[in-house]
Design a protein around this motif. Sequence first.
Motif: not given
Length: 156
Positions: A127, A130, A134, A150, A153
């Motif tokens: 997390e 990620k 982002v 992308e 993710l």
Amino acid sequence: MDFQNEINTLYKMRFMENEGDDIVIFEQLLNEIAVNSNVDIIPSLCTLLEDEVAEPSVSEYVIDTIFYIAKQRNTDKALEHVATSIPNMLMSAEFWVERIHQLILSNAEFTKAYAEILTNINPNITEVIKKNLVKLKEEPIDAIQIKQIELLLKNS
């Protein structure tokens, strides 16, 4: 071979602000580690990365060493060590975390391995990574890296 003395010396020199700090010696120690160590040294190398260094090339040399070891030894295990080191690095080396992610994203083999690693490590670490990806996606990066983010993710 144990490289703790070399890591300790590199750690003391990483800011290049003290008398006796020498970029040539720093680079020589990293070269010795790159040639003679295994992937288990990577978490220690990650502790050397700092955003507030007087000489940014020091951190570039560290990253080059990490990726040299990853390419020459076990890429998957090396990238797993990088991934599990990311949460600790974000406090003082956020810029270098982004740089590491850009290098991973620019190599299809690394990106594929990293995606697999992110599915198998501690979900809390995944997390954190990620969220960083982002954030990186919002930076001015090329379209290929955006697609790679992308993919990471989606698959992790």
